[in-house]
Design a protein around this motif. Structure first.
Motif, PDB file in Angstrom:
ATOM      1  N   PHE A  95       5.463 -41.090  84.683  1.00 45.29           N
ATOM      2  CA  PHE A  95       4.828 -41.555  85.916  1.00 45.29           C
ATOM      3  C   PHE A  95       3.360 -41.889  85.678  1.00 45.29           C
ATOM      4  O   PHE A  95       2.733 -41.381  84.754  1.00 45.29           O
ATOM      5  CB  PHE A  95       4.892 -40.461  86.990  1.00 45.29           C
ATOM      6  CG  PHE A  95       6.213 -40.332  87.685  1.00 45.29           C
ATOM      7  CD1 PHE A  95       7.362 -40.883  87.150  1.00 45.29           C
ATOM      8  CD2 PHE A  95       6.299 -39.646  88.893  1.00 45.29           C
ATOM      9  CE1 PHE A  95       8.589 -40.743  87.795  1.00 45.29           C
ATOM     10  CE2 PHE A  95       7.517 -39.501  89.540  1.00 45.29           C
ATOM     11  CZ  PHE A  95       8.658 -40.055  88.994  1.00 45.29           C
ATOM     12  N   GLU A  99       1.212 -41.809  90.917  1.00 44.82           N
ATOM     13  CA  GLU A  99       2.536 -41.304  91.305  1.00 44.82           C
ATOM     14  C   GLU A  99       2.588 -39.788  91.207  1.00 44.82           C
ATOM     15  O   GLU A  99       3.165 -39.113  92.053  1.00 44.82           O
ATOM     16  CB  GLU A  99       3.616 -41.931  90.418  1.00 44.82           C
ATOM     17  CG  GLU A  99       3.885 -43.386  90.768  1.00 44.82           C
ATOM     18  CD  GLU A  99       4.881 -44.049  89.818  1.00 44.82           C
ATOM     19  OE1 GLU A  99       5.642 -44.898  90.288  1.00 44.82           O
ATOM     20  OE2 GLU A  99       4.874 -43.726  88.618  1.00 44.82           O
ATOM     21  N   MET A 102       0.786 -38.280  94.144  1.00 44.76           N
ATOM     22  CA  MET A 102       1.449 -38.465  95.442  1.00 44.76           C
ATOM     23  C   MET A 102       2.740 -37.666  95.583  1.00 44.76           C
ATOM     24  O   MET A 102       3.284 -37.552  96.675  1.00 44.76           O
ATOM     25  CB  MET A 102       1.785 -39.939  95.644  1.00 44.76           C
ATOM     26  CG  MET A 102       0.564 -40.788  95.822  1.00 44.76           C
ATOM     27  SD  MET A 102       1.063 -42.445  96.215  1.00 44.76           S
ATOM     28  CE  MET A 102       1.526 -42.257  97.932  1.00 44.76           C
ATOM     29  N   LEU A 103       3.217 -37.159  94.457  1.00 42.24           N
ATOM     30  CA  LEU A 103       4.514 -36.488  94.462  1.00 42.24           C
ATOM     31  C   LEU A 103       4.571 -35.364  95.503  1.00 42.24           C
ATOM     32  O   LEU A 103       3.667 -34.563  95.606  1.00 42.24           O
ATOM     33  CB  LEU A 103       4.763 -35.912  93.063  1.00 42.24           C
ATOM     34  CG  LEU A 103       6.147 -35.370  92.775  1.00 42.24           C
ATOM     35  CD1 LEU A 103       7.185 -36.448  92.973  1.00 42.24           C
ATOM     36  CD2 LEU A 103       6.207 -34.861  91.354  1.00 42.24           C
TER      37      LEU A 103
ATOM     38  N   LEU B 167      10.224 -41.546  94.817  1.00 41.24           N
ATOM     39  CA  LEU B 167       9.303 -40.885  93.884  1.00 41.24           C
ATOM     40  C   LEU B 167       9.774 -39.451  93.626  1.00 41.24           C
ATOM     41  O   LEU B 167       9.831 -38.994  92.486  1.00 41.24           O
ATOM     42  CB  LEU B 167       7.889 -40.885  94.474  1.00 41.24           C
ATOM     43  CG  LEU B 167       6.780 -40.370  93.553  1.00 41.24           C
ATOM     44  CD1 LEU B 167       6.548 -41.337  92.407  1.00 41.24           C
ATOM     45  CD2 LEU B 167       5.494 -40.161  94.329  1.00 41.24           C
ATOM     46  N   ASN B 168      10.136 -38.770  94.706  1.00 43.71           N
ATOM     47  CA  ASN B 168      10.631 -37.403  94.556  1.00 43.71           C
ATOM     48  C   ASN B 168      11.927 -37.372  93.755  1.00 43.71           C
ATOM     49  O   ASN B 168      12.135 -36.494  92.923  1.00 43.71           O
ATOM     50  CB  ASN B 168      10.875 -36.773  95.929  1.00 43.71           C
ATOM     51  CG  ASN B 168       9.579 -36.557  96.681  1.00 43.71           C
ATOM     52  OD1 ASN B 168       8.504 -36.733  96.126  1.00 43.71           O
ATOM     53  ND2 ASN B 168       9.676 -36.192  97.950  1.00 43.71           N
ATOM     54  N   LEU B 182       5.511 -28.789  93.677  1.00 44.55           N
ATOM     55  CA  LEU B 182       4.854 -29.547  94.737  1.00 44.55           C
ATOM     56  C   LEU B 182       5.699 -29.570  96.003  1.00 44.55           C
ATOM     57  O   LEU B 182       5.524 -30.400  96.867  1.00 44.55           O
ATOM     58  CB  LEU B 182       4.577 -30.969  94.261  1.00 44.55           C
ATOM     59  CG  LEU B 182       3.547 -31.022  93.132  1.00 44.55           C
ATOM     60  CD1 LEU B 182       3.517 -32.386  92.489  1.00 44.55           C
ATOM     61  CD2 LEU B 182       2.169 -30.667  93.665  1.00 44.55           C
TER      62      LEU B 182
END
Lengths: 504, 310
Positions: A95, A99, A102-103, B167-168, B182
């Motif tokens: 990433f 990215e 922002m995870l 993204l996750n 996170l």
């Protein structure tokens, strides 16, 4: 100093069989850089894991901004503004920086990478955290990756930042840069905590210092009002606890001679630099030092498991560095490795198999095929001699307790009548009885004329066992002391990176 | 070879490639989350048979597709439980489910063998678009499922690369420890996406029994589930690339039939081998080229996530 950011009162945390923290008190203010100083196993990481919500304390209270907050999960701690940069970075390598930052955020469904990139740029220019938002993590140096971790925390609104041994992976220049950045953040009103066992970092960069030892918080001091010597004493304790076990001087001619040896660790970074040490026949030299300062690499270069980049190692005048591992074994080097399950023994194999692992080639066990009867006799003989408690020699060693494993390992290693015994943390995880046994075997070897190198993180053990104490720090020899006139404060200082007094 | 014939082959490439595309898209999503599912072949077959049975009894194609998705999804749920919760080996579980799915579908479909599907997906030419020369007949004269697959490719690509959920998802497959720290629920995400993957495999299966050859034949997927797994690698785990791979495989398969039809006298066994030979060839090429570029398979693919070990 202004506002109180964190107050931890009378914290106690136990794990099965271990008290990791007890009666620990800690106060951290906004605007300060606070060092948590202590040896491995002093309870620093446990304490910080409680503060970040990963563990829950058994007893005691945590106050954030004077408000009682006992965290149930890391989420609670993040919401309270606490962020931790771990030793092993938690970054997704393929990433980009943005990215990664922002995870896990839940504000919007769509990825607003440009918007986030701008915020990252704002944070990084404010605190000097230079890193490109669009760079991929795998392209970044370790120092840059650490900055990404810090930005990640700041992006989430962290104002109490904890760093676990942040300098372990950095070059000296990067260390200076890091602390400059941290100072800027402290001046901005954030509270900074860093965990360390390195004295010079504490002296150079901290405002206040809390020393932990054996799970207890020993004392909190202002940097201005203390010095390395006092901190060293607090870190390792006041005095040696028990009497010496090694009392007869049997030192003979020089046996092992290590000359200016350098080597790299698994990551390819320098682990040993120009390390020199001599050990005589019939002498035990104890290596003191906080784990991870090159001890393991030292044991591996001697036994041939790790190549040296420069320098010589001689045993009774024969060069070892060019020899293969098998030649070194045959030459009479016994090795008690740090990891007795992984490296020392093959856990699914039987006691017999493990007992003859080093000698099966010898012609006394058969010329082509192994003479199973002889092997069994030999194994049984070792087991009896060393009082290894097992149902029979055909059971796999994974069923044995740590103490019995270590006995079997010692039996195998010393049965070759070694010229040199290299023992790495040999009593780790053992009870008193087994510890005593291990120590007796080492003394026996010494009395029989072997040179013994004992690597330990327990100063008591070293004091009890060694004729001389050599202190290691960051792959260097800090000095050698004769055990009789060793002063624990001095040893502690050297372990934390201060030179031996007359060398300084 | 005439021009019309070329158009026909291209159109056939799409209709033949679509079932593989569905399966591959589902597997890409599941693998992005870190779970490899080698049970796709079994899930396709279960989807094919449940789709056919429900279609035959309800005469409702929507219900049939839903049933097919559920059929594949249930098998994938089993895979999820075994590999995510119990942390068993993904390869073993997947292989077992392929064998199980093959047997189960044969058992369920026994009474329906040889029966033509009472309802099926017919080609629907899209007004205006289908009249564009070349593009029209190739892309816009297909059944509804093909059109749905066009949309799905774009939606999934957008989801994976342009949303926070994506993204996750990607982080979960690359570094579940980082995602977990996170606040991403690694276990839940892996369940959801693995089941989603199984559902698409079911839809891919139903395409065979309700569109390609509207009937139920035992073992009718004929290895397409395995080709889909190779296709995931060909696509380098990117939904947008999967479409090219799927049509390439579809094209090779379609070409085989056409060549036989115009009297090329190669052995039919050789022609039937072609998609699989292509699979091997493509795997070699893609693996060699992607190794140098730091893109490729999710780092934690196939590794159960264990919180204690992070």
């Amino acid at each position: 100093m202004s506002q109180l950011a964190v107050r931890m009162v009378d914290i106690r945390k136990t794990f099965p069989g271990v008290v990791a923290n007890d009666q620990v008190n800690l106060e951290i203010y906004r605007g300060e850089i606070h060092a948590l100083l202590g040896e491995n196993g002093a309870g620093k990481s446990t304490l910080m894991n409680i503060l970040t919500g990963l563990y829950q304390q058994d007893k005691g209270e945590v106050f954030i901004n004077d408000e009682l907050r006992n965290f149930k999960s890391p989420k609670d701690a993040i919401e309270a503004g606490i962020g931790m940069v771990h030793q092993n970075f938690r970054l997704v390598k393929p990433f980009t920086v943005t990215e990664n930052v922002m995870l896990g955020q839940k504000k919007s469904a769509f990825l607003k990478l440009d918007e986030a990139g701008e915020r990252i740029n704002a944070i990084s220019s404010k605190f000097g955290l230079k890193v490109h938002p669009k760079a991929k993590i795998w392209q970044l140096s370790v120092g840059e990756q650490q900055r990404v971790e810090i930005i990640k925390m700041l992006y989430k609104g962290t104002d109490i930042l904890i760093l676990d041994e942040p300098t372990a992976v950095l070059t000296p220049q990067e260390v200076n840069d890091l602390f400059e950045i941290l100072r800027g953040m402290a001046d901005d009103g954030k509270a900074i905590v860093f965990i360390t066992h390195k004295m010079h970092e504490v002296i150079d960069f901290a405002d206040r210092i809390t020393v932990l030892r054996g799970g207890l918080s020993i004392k909190t001091l202002l940097k201005k009002e203390t010095d390395a010597s006092e901190l060293g004493k607090l870190m390792v304790g006041k005095e040696f606890l028990s009497g010496r076990k090694n009392t007869i001087n049997t030192c003979g001619d020089r046996s092992l001679s290590i000359k200016k040896v350098s080597a790299l660790n698994d990551k390819g970074l320098p682990a040993l630099s120009e390390f020199s040490l001599d050990i005589c026949k019939g002498e035990i030299v104890g290596i003191a030092g906080v784990a991870g300062n090159g001890q393991r690499e030292l044991s591996e270069v001697i036994t041939g498991l790790r190549p040296v980049t420069s320098g010589n190692i001689q045993l009774d005048g024969t060069e070892l560095t060019k020899k293969s591992i098998r030649e070194i074994i045959d030459f009479g080097v016994a090795f008690i490795p740090e990891d007795r399950h992984g490296m020392g023994l093959a856990s699914n194999l039987t006691v017999i198999d493990n007992a003859i692992l080093k000698e099966y080639r010898s012609s006394q066990y058969g010329s082509r095929l192994l003479d199973l009867k002889k092997l069994r006799e030999k194994a049984q003989c070792l087991v009896d001699d060393f009082d290894v408690k097992i149902p029979n020699v055909d059971c796999p060693v994974k069923l044995m307790s740590g103490g019995n494993l270590q006995k079997l390992l010692l039996a195998r290693e010393t049965s070759i009548e070694p010229k040199l015994v290299v023992a790495v943390y040999p009593i780790r995880g053992l009870d008193i009885g087994a510890t005593d046994f291990v120590h007796n075997v080492l003394i026996e070897q010494k009395n029989a004329g072997a040179a013994v190198l004992l690597i330990s993180e327990d100063l008591d053990e070293i004091y009890k066992m060694a004729d001389r104490i050599a202190v290691m720090y960051e792959g260097k020899l800090m000095g050698i002391l004769s055990t009789e006139d060793a002063d624990i404060g001095e040893v502690g200082m050297m372990m934390a990176g201060a030179r031996k007094k007359e060398d300084a | 070879m005439t021009f019309n014939m070329l158009i026909a082959i291209l159109a056939a490439a799409i209709s033949t490639g679509t079932p593989i595309l569905f399966v591959a898209l589902g597997e890409i999503i599941a693998e992005k989350s870190g779970v490899q599912n080698l049970g796709l072949e079994g899930m396709m077959l279960v989807g094919a048979v449940t789709g056919f049975i429900v279609g035959a009894s309800s005469l409702n194609l929507f219900m049939a597709i839903l049933a097919a998705a559920l059929g594949g999804g249930v098998l994938a749920l089993l895979h999820s439980y075994v590999t995510i919760t119990l942390k068993a080996n993904q390869v073993v579980s997947g292989l077992a489910l392929t064998i199980f799915g093959t047997g189960l579908s044969g058992y369920l479909g026994k009474p329906y063998v040889g029966m033509p599907a009472p309802v099926k997906f017919d080609s629907v030419a899209i007004p205006f678009l289908s009249e564009i020369p070349v593009v029209g007949p190739v892309f816009f004269n297909h059944n509804v499922l093909v059109y749905f697959s066009y949309a799905l490719v774009f939606l999934l690509w957008f989801f994976v690369y342009r949303t926070n959920f994506g993204l996750n998802l990607r982080a979960t497959g690359e570094n579940p420890g980082a995602a977990d720290s996170l606040g991403v629920n690694v276990f839940a995400l892996r369940y959801v996406y693995t089941i989603f993957g199984g559902m698409l495999a079911g839809v891919g299966g139903a395409y065979l029994s309700l569109a390609s050859a509207p009937s139920w034949v035992e073992n009718m997927s004929g290895g397409r589930g395995w080709i889909a797994i190779a296709l995931v690698i060909f696509a380098i785990w990117n939904p947008a690339r999967a479409i090219f791979g799927a049509y390439l495989f579809g094209g090779v398969e379609a070409l085989g039939y056409r060549l036989q039809a115009i009297g090329v006298t190669a052995s039919p066994f050789i022609l039937n081998m072609m998609p699989y030979l292509l699979t091997i060839g493509v795997l070699i090429l893609v693996t060699i080229s992607s190794r140098t570029k730091h893109i490729g398979e999710p780092e934690s693919l196939g590794i159960p996530y264990d919180r204690e070990e992070r």
